[in-house]
Design an enzyme around this catalytic site. Sequence first.
Site, PDB file in Angstrom:
ATOM      1  N   SER A  22      -5.629  13.586   0.029  1.00 49.65           N
ATOM      2  CA  SER A  22      -5.981  14.145   1.444  1.00 49.65           C
ATOM      3  C   SER A  22      -6.862  15.579   1.311  1.00 49.65           C
ATOM      4  O   SER A  22      -7.668  15.476   2.213  1.00 49.65           O
ATOM      5  CB  SER A  22      -4.509  14.571   1.882  1.00 49.65           C
ATOM      6  OG  SER A  22      -3.935  13.264   2.119  1.00 49.65           O
ATOM      7  N   THR A  67       4.463  13.960   3.760  1.00 47.87           N
ATOM      8  CA  THR A  67       4.556  12.863   2.949  1.00 47.87           C
ATOM      9  C   THR A  67       5.823  12.940   2.295  1.00 47.87           C
ATOM     10  O   THR A  67       6.766  13.707   2.654  1.00 47.87           O
ATOM     11  CB  THR A  67       3.298  12.670   1.945  1.00 47.87           C
ATOM     12  OG1 THR A  67       3.590  11.354   1.238  1.00 47.87           O
ATOM     13  CG2 THR A  67       3.165  13.726   1.084  1.00 47.87           C
ATOM     14  N   LYS A  71       9.227  13.019   5.644  1.00 41.91           N
ATOM     15  CA  LYS A  71       8.623  12.145   6.842  1.00 41.91           C
ATOM     16  C   LYS A  71       9.813  11.961   7.704  1.00 41.91           C
ATOM     17  O   LYS A  71       9.559  12.060   9.021  1.00 41.91           O
ATOM     18  CB  LYS A  71       8.012  10.651   6.604  1.00 41.91           C
ATOM     19  CG  LYS A  71       6.702  10.815   5.940  1.00 41.91           C
ATOM     20  CD  LYS A  71       6.029   9.483   5.686  1.00 41.91           C
ATOM     21  CE  LYS A  71       4.646   9.460   5.210  1.00 41.91           C
ATOM     22  NZ  LYS A  71       3.885   8.109   5.363  1.00 41.91           N
ATOM     23  N   ASP A 107       0.101   6.324  10.604  1.00 39.85           N
ATOM     24  CA  ASP A 107       0.067   5.286   9.562  1.00 39.85           C
ATOM     25  C   ASP A 107      -0.176   4.111  10.141  1.00 39.85           C
ATOM     26  O   ASP A 107      -0.927   3.043   9.859  1.00 39.85           O
ATOM     27  CB  ASP A 107       1.176   5.130   8.758  1.00 39.85           C
ATOM     28  CG  ASP A 107       1.412   6.010   7.833  1.00 39.85           C
ATOM     29  OD1 ASP A 107       0.393   6.612   7.026  1.00 39.85           O
ATOM     30  OD2 ASP A 107       2.560   6.470   7.036  1.00 39.85           O
ATOM     31  N   GLY A 134       8.606   2.520   4.606  1.00 41.55           N
ATOM     32  CA  GLY A 134       7.959   3.385   5.802  1.00 41.55           C
ATOM     33  C   GLY A 134       6.579   2.974   6.452  1.00 41.55           C
ATOM     34  O   GLY A 134       6.559   2.823   7.662  1.00 41.55           O
ATOM     35  N   ASN A 154      10.852  -9.055   2.697  1.00 40.95           N
ATOM     36  CA  ASN A 154      11.227  -7.877   1.833  1.00 40.95           C
ATOM     37  C   ASN A 154      12.210  -8.246   0.633  1.00 40.95           C
ATOM     38  O   ASN A 154      12.984  -9.104   0.909  1.00 40.95           O
ATOM     39  CB  ASN A 154      11.615  -6.968   2.794  1.00 40.95           C
ATOM     40  CG  ASN A 154      11.724  -5.329   2.149  1.00 40.95           C
ATOM     41  OD1 ASN A 154      10.771  -4.879   1.402  1.00 40.95           O
ATOM     42  ND2 ASN A 154      12.852  -4.661   2.074  1.00 40.95           N
ATOM     43  N   ARG A 155      11.936  -7.463  -0.365  1.00 43.74           N
ATOM     44  CA  ARG A 155      12.633  -7.739  -1.513  1.00 43.74           C
ATOM     45  C   ARG A 155      14.296  -7.705  -0.981  1.00 43.74           C
ATOM     46  O   ARG A 155      15.144  -8.391  -1.381  1.00 43.74           O
ATOM     47  CB  ARG A 155      12.497  -6.539  -2.533  1.00 43.74           C
ATOM     48  CG  ARG A 155      13.077  -6.897  -4.067  1.00 43.74           C
ATOM     49  CD  ARG A 155      12.749  -5.910  -4.933  1.00 43.74           C
ATOM     50  NE  ARG A 155      12.784  -4.422  -4.545  1.00 43.74           N
ATOM     51  CZ  ARG A 155      12.426  -3.487  -5.110  1.00 43.74           C
ATOM     52  NH1 ARG A 155      11.836  -3.631  -6.432  1.00 43.74           N
ATOM     53  NH2 ARG A 155      12.694  -2.150  -4.673  1.00 43.74           N
ATOM     54  N   THR A 156      14.667  -6.508  -0.340  1.00 46.36           N
ATOM     55  CA  THR A 156      16.089  -6.255   0.184  1.00 46.36           C
ATOM     56  C   THR A 156      15.752  -6.878   1.526  1.00 46.36           C
ATOM     57  O   THR A 156      15.216  -6.299   2.567  1.00 46.36           O
ATOM     58  CB  THR A 156      16.377  -4.794   0.120  1.00 46.36           C
ATOM     59  OG1 THR A 156      16.043  -4.132  -1.132  1.00 46.36           O
ATOM     60  CG2 THR A 156      17.925  -4.791   0.426  1.00 46.36           C
ATOM     61  N   GLY A 249      -6.683  -0.764   0.180  1.00 42.99           N
ATOM     62  CA  GLY A 249      -5.686   0.479   0.800  1.00 42.99           C
ATOM     63  C   GLY A 249      -6.510   1.741   1.091  1.00 42.99           C
ATOM     64  O   GLY A 249      -6.052   2.371   1.977  1.00 42.99           O
TER      65      GLY A 249
HETATM   66  P1  NAP Z   1       8.646   3.005   0.772  1.00 48.70           P
HETATM   67  O1  NAP Z   1       9.141   3.291   2.221  1.00 48.70           O
HETATM   68  O2  NAP Z   1       9.490   3.615  -0.567  1.00 48.70           O
HETATM   69  O3  NAP Z   1       8.906   1.392   0.733  1.00 48.70           O
HETATM   70  C1  NAP Z   1       8.444   0.701  -0.556  1.00 48.70           C
HETATM   71  C2  NAP Z   1       8.482  -0.942  -0.184  1.00 48.70           C
HETATM   72  O4  NAP Z   1       7.956  -1.515  -1.309  1.00 48.70           O
HETATM   73  C3  NAP Z   1       9.791  -1.465   0.120  1.00 48.70           C
HETATM   74  O5  NAP Z   1       9.584  -2.508   0.947  1.00 48.70           O
HETATM   75  C4  NAP Z   1      10.428  -1.932  -1.221  1.00 48.70           C
HETATM   76  O6  NAP Z   1      11.287  -2.940  -1.152  1.00 48.70           O
HETATM   77  C5  NAP Z   1       8.852  -2.586  -1.827  1.00 48.70           C
HETATM   78  N1  NAP Z   1       8.968  -2.593  -3.109  1.00 48.70           N
HETATM   79  C6  NAP Z   1       8.857  -1.789  -4.174  1.00 48.70           C
HETATM   80  N2  NAP Z   1       8.837  -2.021  -5.380  1.00 48.70           N
HETATM   81  C7  NAP Z   1       8.822  -3.538  -5.238  1.00 48.70           C
HETATM   82  C8  NAP Z   1       8.950  -4.651  -6.165  1.00 48.70           C
HETATM   83  N3  NAP Z   1       8.907  -4.410  -7.518  1.00 48.70           N
HETATM   84  N4  NAP Z   1       8.771  -5.852  -5.744  1.00 48.70           N
HETATM   85  C9  NAP Z   1       8.708  -6.030  -4.348  1.00 48.70           C
HETATM   86  N5  NAP Z   1       8.959  -5.161  -3.447  1.00 48.70           N
HETATM   87  C10 NAP Z   1       8.758  -3.911  -3.787  1.00 48.70           C
HETATM   88  O7  NAP Z   1       7.037   3.261   0.429  1.00 48.70           O
HETATM   89  P2  NAP Z   1       5.929   3.244   1.633  1.00 48.70           P
HETATM   90  O8  NAP Z   1       5.804   4.402   2.196  1.00 48.70           O
HETATM   91  O9  NAP Z   1       6.192   2.227   2.678  1.00 48.70           O
HETATM   92  O10 NAP Z   1       4.711   2.863   0.768  1.00 48.70           O
HETATM   93  C11 NAP Z   1       4.709   1.530   0.143  1.00 48.70           C
HETATM   94  C12 NAP Z   1       3.290   1.464  -0.431  1.00 48.70           C
HETATM   95  O11 NAP Z   1       2.084   1.640   0.511  1.00 48.70           O
HETATM   96  C13 NAP Z   1       2.861   2.604  -1.580  1.00 48.70           C
HETATM   97  O12 NAP Z   1       2.129   1.862  -2.522  1.00 48.70           O
HETATM   98  C14 NAP Z   1       2.091   3.534  -0.929  1.00 48.70           C
HETATM   99  O13 NAP Z   1       1.285   4.231  -1.589  1.00 48.70           O
HETATM  100  C15 NAP Z   1       1.477   2.623   0.002  1.00 48.70           C
HETATM  101  N6  NAP Z   1       0.890   3.183   1.170  1.00 48.70           N
HETATM  102  C16 NAP Z   1      -0.535   3.220   1.442  1.00 48.70           C
HETATM  103  C17 NAP Z   1      -0.960   3.932   2.743  1.00 48.70           C
HETATM  104  C18 NAP Z   1      -2.012   3.957   3.010  1.00 48.70           C
HETATM  105  O14 NAP Z   1      -2.876   4.760   3.732  1.00 48.70           O
HETATM  106  N7  NAP Z   1      -3.112   3.184   2.140  1.00 48.70           N
HETATM  107  C19 NAP Z   1       0.032   4.601   3.588  1.00 48.70           C
HETATM  108  C20 NAP Z   1       1.301   4.747   3.336  1.00 48.70           C
HETATM  109  C21 NAP Z   1       1.616   3.949   2.030  1.00 48.70           C
HETATM  110  P3  NAP Z   1      12.903  -2.735  -1.030  1.00 48.70           P
HETATM  111  O15 NAP Z   1      13.168  -2.272   0.363  1.00 48.70           O
HETATM  112  O16 NAP Z   1      13.632  -3.973  -1.373  1.00 48.70           O
HETATM  113  O17 NAP Z   1      12.980  -1.528  -2.053  1.00 48.70           O
END
Ligand code: NAP
Length: 289
Positions: A22, A67, A71, A107, A134, A154-156, A249
């Site tokens: 950022s 972040t 959040k 987002d 999130g 979703n996994r969960t 992304g």
């Molecule tokens: P988060 O709230 O921690 O959610 C993580 C998600 O990924 C949950 O749905 C989780 O499933 C799933 N997950 C994690 N490991 C997994 C695996 N091995 N197999 C299957 N599902 C898995 O995180 P978040 O903030 O939503 O971010 C998610 C991703 O998006 C990250 O890589 C982050 O860097 C990216 N992101 C990118 C941007 C962008 O601007 N490009 C913005 C925000 C986030 P469970 O619920 O089952 O744990």
Amino acid sequence: MQISGKTKVCGIIGDPIEHTLSPVIHNAGFSHLKLDFVYVPFTVKAHDLKEAMNAFNGLGIHGLNVTMPHKTAVLDFLTETDPPARSLGAVNTILNHDGKSVGFNTDGVGAINALRAGGVDLKGKKLLLLGAGGAARAIAFCAAQEVEKITILNRTADKAEKLAKDLQMRFGSRIKADSLLPSAISRELKDADLLVNATSMGMHPCAGRSPVDAKLLRSDLCVMDIVYDPVETKLVSDAKSAGANVLNGLEMLVNQAAVSFEIWTNQRAPITIMKEAALRKLDPKRCIL
Ligand code: NAP
């Protein structure tokens, strides 16, 4: 960059924060438009959030990105939260407006703007959304205003069902949820127009993994992977090979940053300049473009 007594300070709070892109993205935008703004990262531990928000007000910091892990917790320390961020229960941008701290979430709108910039029209389409964290939540709430149908896997599974229920309360019964199993992906992808990976699968250090079997990807799909480290995830690479319309992304990252930038500066964000700055900063070994 010349720091003066009038320079407006923006920044990001989180933990960990060392690898954030950022500062590079926003400082490139400020300097391109010759704005007297500077953007700095602040490591803020979960137990220090209250003190950090007192400092935000006391020091007259102009704007913040928020972040992990703050959040949701930060909502307790804001004077106002705009309605979409309040219904999401998550804030990633704060503006100091005449001494009041006002929270926003950029987002979801960043993801939708990235899709629009990629030529995607969401009206009447079916979205298959992988993930219920999130970022998935923010994207789902914005996308539901335009698409015809959404299936969340979703996994969960409980988390997918909870997100679907929250969406159904506002947008009706066009939203389904299930487990992130190969059978469900195969079934739900058949009539989908748009696939968005909002899980962290494929992210460094587990790059090389994709949530979707490459054989299921088609040229008439639009595929967006919100993972940006690496930029070229396995899903992005497989979708390109299948001839799909592909967005990585970085597109969402820069577009959500652009919305924050515009909230703080009231100026149109120079998105191309901001994206080029991010690309220069990304580790070239992890970013095959
Ligand atoms: P988060 O709230 O921690 O959610 C993580 C998600 O990924 C949950 O749905 C989780 O499933 C799933 N997950 C994690 N490991 C997994 C695996 N091995 N197999 C299957 N599902 C898995 O995180 P978040 O903030 O939503 O971010 C998610 C991703 O998006 C990250 O890589 C982050 O860097 C990216 N992101 C990118 C941007 C962008 O601007 N490009 C913005 C925000 C986030 P469970 O619920 O089952 O744990």
